[in-house]
Design a protein around this motif. Structure first.
Motif, PDB file in Angstrom:
ATOM      1  N   PRO A 182      -2.636   0.952  20.065  1.00 31.44           N
ATOM      2  CA  PRO A 182      -2.745  -0.452  19.626  1.00 31.44           C
ATOM      3  C   PRO A 182      -2.548  -0.660  18.122  1.00 31.44           C
ATOM      4  N   HIS A 183      -1.331  -0.411  17.640  1.00 35.22           N
ATOM      5  CA  HIS A 183      -1.029  -0.548  16.206  1.00 35.22           C
ATOM      6  C   HIS A 183      -2.101   0.196  15.395  1.00 35.22           C
ATOM      7  N   ALA A 184      -2.245   1.453  15.729  1.00 36.80           N
ATOM      8  CA  ALA A 184      -3.327   2.257  15.153  1.00 36.80           C
ATOM      9  C   ALA A 184      -2.799   3.535  14.512  1.00 36.80           C
ATOM     10  N   ALA A 185      -1.483   3.633  14.341  1.00 37.15           N
ATOM     11  CA  ALA A 185      -0.906   4.890  13.833  1.00 37.15           C
ATOM     12  C   ALA A 185      -1.482   5.233  12.462  1.00 37.15           C
ATOM     13  N   ALA A 186      -1.550   4.242  11.597  1.00 32.39           N
ATOM     14  CA  ALA A 186      -2.063   4.486  10.238  1.00 32.39           C
ATOM     15  C   ALA A 186      -2.897   3.283   9.835  1.00 32.39           C
ATOM     16  N   THR A 187      -4.180   3.423  10.014  1.00 27.29           N
ATOM     17  CA  THR A 187      -5.066   2.296   9.754  1.00 27.29           C
ATOM     18  C   THR A 187      -5.294   2.127   8.246  1.00 27.29           C
ATOM     19  N   SER A 188      -5.490   0.881   7.823  1.00 22.49           N
ATOM     20  CA  SER A 188      -5.771   0.601   6.402  1.00 22.49           C
ATOM     21  C   SER A 188      -7.275   0.684   6.186  1.00 22.49           C
ATOM     22  N   ASP A 189      -7.713   1.767   5.562  1.00 25.00           N
ATOM     23  CA  ASP A 189      -9.150   1.984   5.360  1.00 25.00           C
ATOM     24  C   ASP A 189      -9.527   1.476   3.966  1.00 25.00           C
ATOM     25  N   PRO A 190     -10.358   0.424   3.895  1.00 23.77           N
ATOM     26  CA  PRO A 190     -10.663  -0.154   2.580  1.00 23.77           C
ATOM     27  C   PRO A 190     -11.338   0.831   1.629  1.00 23.77           C
ATOM     28  N   VAL A 191     -12.040   1.803   2.159  1.00 23.68           N
ATOM     29  CA  VAL A 191     -12.695   2.783   1.273  1.00 23.68           C
ATOM     30  C   VAL A 191     -11.641   3.510   0.444  1.00 23.68           C
ATOM     31  N   VAL A 237       0.839  -1.204   0.000  1.00 21.95           N
ATOM     32  CA  VAL A 237       0.000   0.000   0.000  1.00 21.95           C
ATOM     33  C   VAL A 237       0.869   1.247   0.000  1.00 21.95           C
ATOM     34  N   VAL A 238       0.620   2.100  -0.961  1.00 17.53           N
ATOM     35  CA  VAL A 238       1.136   3.469  -0.940  1.00 17.53           C
ATOM     36  C   VAL A 238      -0.085   4.319  -1.224  1.00 17.53           C
ATOM     37  N   ALA A 239      -0.560   5.062  -0.242  1.00 18.68           N
ATOM     38  CA  ALA A 239      -1.818   5.807  -0.417  1.00 18.68           C
ATOM     39  C   ALA A 239      -1.784   7.065   0.435  1.00 18.68           C
ATOM     40  N   GLU A 240      -2.344   8.113  -0.151  1.00 16.99           N
ATOM     41  CA  GLU A 240      -2.359   9.418   0.523  1.00 16.99           C
ATOM     42  C   GLU A 240      -3.008   9.334   1.898  1.00 16.99           C
ATOM     43  N   ASN A 241      -4.118   8.588   1.952  1.00 21.92           N
ATOM     44  CA  ASN A 241      -4.876   8.483   3.195  1.00 21.92           C
ATOM     45  C   ASN A 241      -4.047   7.839   4.315  1.00 21.92           C
ATOM     46  N   LEU A 242      -3.332   6.763   3.986  1.00 22.18           N
ATOM     47  CA  LEU A 242      -2.489   6.081   4.976  1.00 22.18           C
ATOM     48  C   LEU A 242      -1.311   6.978   5.388  1.00 22.18           C
ATOM     49  N   THR A 243      -0.734   7.656   4.411  1.00 19.81           N
ATOM     50  CA  THR A 243       0.398   8.539   4.686  1.00 19.81           C
ATOM     51  C   THR A 243      -0.039   9.678   5.605  1.00 19.81           C
ATOM     52  N   GLN A 244      -1.232  10.219   5.335  1.00 13.55           N
ATOM     53  CA  GLN A 244      -1.752  11.312   6.164  1.00 13.55           C
ATOM     54  C   GLN A 244      -1.935  10.851   7.612  1.00 13.55           C
ATOM     55  N   TYR A 245      -2.502   9.648   7.785  1.00 11.35           N
ATOM     56  CA  TYR A 245      -2.676   9.111   9.150  1.00 11.35           C
ATOM     57  C   TYR A 245      -1.321   9.037   9.864  1.00 11.35           C
ATOM     58  N   MET A 246      -0.321   8.520   9.157  1.00 15.79           N
ATOM     59  CA  MET A 246       0.981   8.334   9.812  1.00 15.79           C
ATOM     60  C   MET A 246       1.624   9.684  10.127  1.00 15.79           C
ATOM     61  N   THR A 247       1.474  10.628   9.217  1.00 19.07           N
ATOM     62  CA  THR A 247       2.029  11.966   9.482  1.00 19.07           C
ATOM     63  C   THR A 247       1.389  12.554  10.734  1.00 19.07           C
ATOM     64  N   GLU A 248       0.074  12.399  10.835  1.00 22.07           N
ATOM     65  CA  GLU A 248      -0.625  12.919  12.025  1.00 22.07           C
ATOM     66  C   GLU A 248      -0.084  12.263  13.292  1.00 22.07           C
ATOM     67  N   TYR A 249       0.087  10.943  13.217  1.00 26.10           N
ATOM     68  CA  TYR A 249       0.564  10.222  14.413  1.00 26.10           C
ATOM     69  C   TYR A 249       1.953  10.736  14.824  1.00 26.10           C
ATOM     70  N   VAL A 250       2.845  10.839  13.850  1.00 32.53           N
ATOM     71  CA  VAL A 250       4.224  11.247  14.172  1.00 32.53           C
ATOM     72  C   VAL A 250       4.240  12.666  14.736  1.00 32.53           C
ATOM     73  N   VAL A 251       3.508  13.569  14.084  1.00 30.20           N
ATOM     74  CA  VAL A 251       3.480  14.959  14.566  1.00 30.20           C
ATOM     75  C   VAL A 251       2.880  15.011  15.976  1.00 30.20           C
ATOM     76  N   TRP A 252       1.798  14.263  16.187  1.00 29.06           N
ATOM     77  CA  TRP A 252       1.137  14.201  17.509  1.00 29.06           C
ATOM     78  C   TRP A 252       2.117  13.760  18.592  1.00 29.06           C
ATOM     79  N   ARG A 253       2.835  12.674  18.333  1.00 28.99           N
ATOM     80  CA  ARG A 253       3.723  12.129  19.359  1.00 28.99           C
ATOM     81  C   ARG A 253       4.952  13.031  19.566  1.00 28.99           C
ATOM     82  N   VAL A 254       5.492  13.581  18.481  1.00 28.91           N
ATOM     83  CA  VAL A 254       6.660  14.462  18.630  1.00 28.91           C
ATOM     84  C   VAL A 254       6.255  15.715  19.413  1.00 28.91           C
ATOM     85  N   LEU A 255       5.109  16.303  19.063  1.00 30.75           N
ATOM     86  CA  LEU A 255       4.661  17.502  19.785  1.00 30.75           C
ATOM     87  C   LEU A 255       4.368  17.189  21.248  1.00 30.75           C
TER      88      LEU A 255
END
Ligand code: NDP
Ligand code: OXD
Length: 316
Positions: free
Chosen positions: A278-287, A89-107
């Motif tokens: 719980p392994h939720a940083a970037a969820t795989s959304d089938p939509v 998977v390479v998808a904007e939606n997954l990448t956005q989730y992960m970016t949010e997670y990283v920024v959230w935790r770093v901040l």
């Protein structure tokens, strides 16, 4: 073209209910939900998450495997994966989730979230030191699809960003390091370590006590921090606990674990300076992920090449 004239799909998933994936894939293709007809010779594609070992090798006409996630280590848990292209998977939606997670935790680490959470139940009104982002270096292990997007967001917030990769990966604004020789200097220049590596034979267990000792502790935050959203088996949890307890690490945010779900007996659950998700940083959304999979299958049937194919030798 009718649904029945298109290549058939086997959906083979463990650990969650694949109902929505089945429904969305079925809009264009006939879908067999494993274990039903799991050796059907008319199957062309497999869509998988931690498929049961041996399932794929029973498909004589399999043409490609689609991972339900960006990581593919779950596929290689099966020693018998046929030699067909594996698409991740390479998808904007997954990448956005992960970016949010990283920024959230770093901040949260930068802005002393753990200190405030400890203060509040005691009704303590105290402002800890607040070093600005410009004084803090975030080091990202793995500057791939996810690492680069996280780096861009952190740079926009003013953080200094270092990146560590297998091969040289220049990126504007990021101080790049690579390979075994680059690891020590990368760690020595890093205050908050973000792990976004794939799990491969070369990276398994890499986040150990020795690596954590290499981080910069004499910094504006008064210690080193770990954020792991790559894979649990990249880290040695006993070493992380040791590092937290002897001051090598100040805090950790962990989304992934050696064993998932994280067992109730793990001391990580109750450690005051560990933040567990719980392994939720970037969820795989089938939509968002099924349409590009269906497009890739159609492209492949028109004779075009598949995108985001895994390098089997590198393991990611
Ligand atoms: P990519 O394949 O795009 O990037 C991987 C990066 O890791 C590359 O920069 C690569 O280096 C680097 N790398 C790989 N092996 C080594 C090594 N031996 N030494 C140094 N660097 C190495 O992956 P993504 O960014 O898409 O995803 C990364 C991982 O994130 C996934 O494999 C998965 O495990 C995890 N993930 C976790 C999720 C969660 O919810 N927690 C969700 C999605 C993904 P190079 O650039 O030189 O190739
Ligand atoms: C992934 C994951 O690899 O969700 O996409 O872990």
């Amino acid at each position: 073209m009718s649904r029945s004239a298109r290549g058939r799909v086997l959906l083979s998933v463990t650990g969650f209910n694949p109902h929505r994936w089945h429904e969305l894939l079925s809009a264009e293709r006939e879908v067999v939900l494993e274990p039903d007809r799991a050796d059907d010779p008319s199957i062309d594609y497999a869509v998988v998450w931690k498929q049961r070992p041996g399932v794929l090798s029973k498909l004589p006409n399999l043409k490609a495997i689609f991972s339900i996630g960006a990581g593919v280590d779950h596929i290689f848990l099966d020693a018998d994966v046929p030699d067909v292209p594996i698409v991740r998977v390479v998808a904007e939606n997954l990448t956005q989730y992960m970016t949010e997670y990283v920024v959230w935790r770093v901040l949260d680490h930068q802005r002393q979230g753990a200190a405030y959470r400890a203060q509040q139940p005691r009704k303590v009104w105290h402002e800890p030191p607040q070093p600005p982002a410009t004084e803090i270096a975030v080091g990202i292990m793995g500057l791939g699809q996810l690492g680069r997007a996280a780096a861009r967001a952190l740079l926009a917030l003013g953080f200094r960003v270092n990146g560590w990769t297998r091969t040289p990966r220049p990126m504007g604004g990021v101080t790049g390091f690579h390979g075994g020789d680059g690891l020590g200097p990368f760690l020595a220049a890093t205050d908050i370590l973000v792990v976004l590596l794939p799990l491969t034979p070369a990276t398994a267990g890499i986040v150990d006590y020795g690596l954590l000792r290499g981080l910069r502790r004499d910094n504006a935050l008064g210690g080193a921090f770990l954020v792991n959203a790559g894979r649990g088996k990249l880290q040695k949890e006993a070493d992380i606990l040791r590092a937290l307890d002897d001051g090598t690490l100040k805090e950790a945010s962990l989304d992934v674990f050696e064993e998932e779900p994280l067992p109730p007996s793990s001391p990580l659950w109750t450690h005051p300076r560990v933040f567990v998700t719980p392994h939720a940083a970037a969820t795989s959304d089938p939509v968002h992920l099924v349409p590009p999979m269906l497009r890739q299958m159609a492209r492949f049937e028109r004779g075009e090449s598949l995108e985001n194919v895994v390098d089997r030798d590198a393991g990611y």
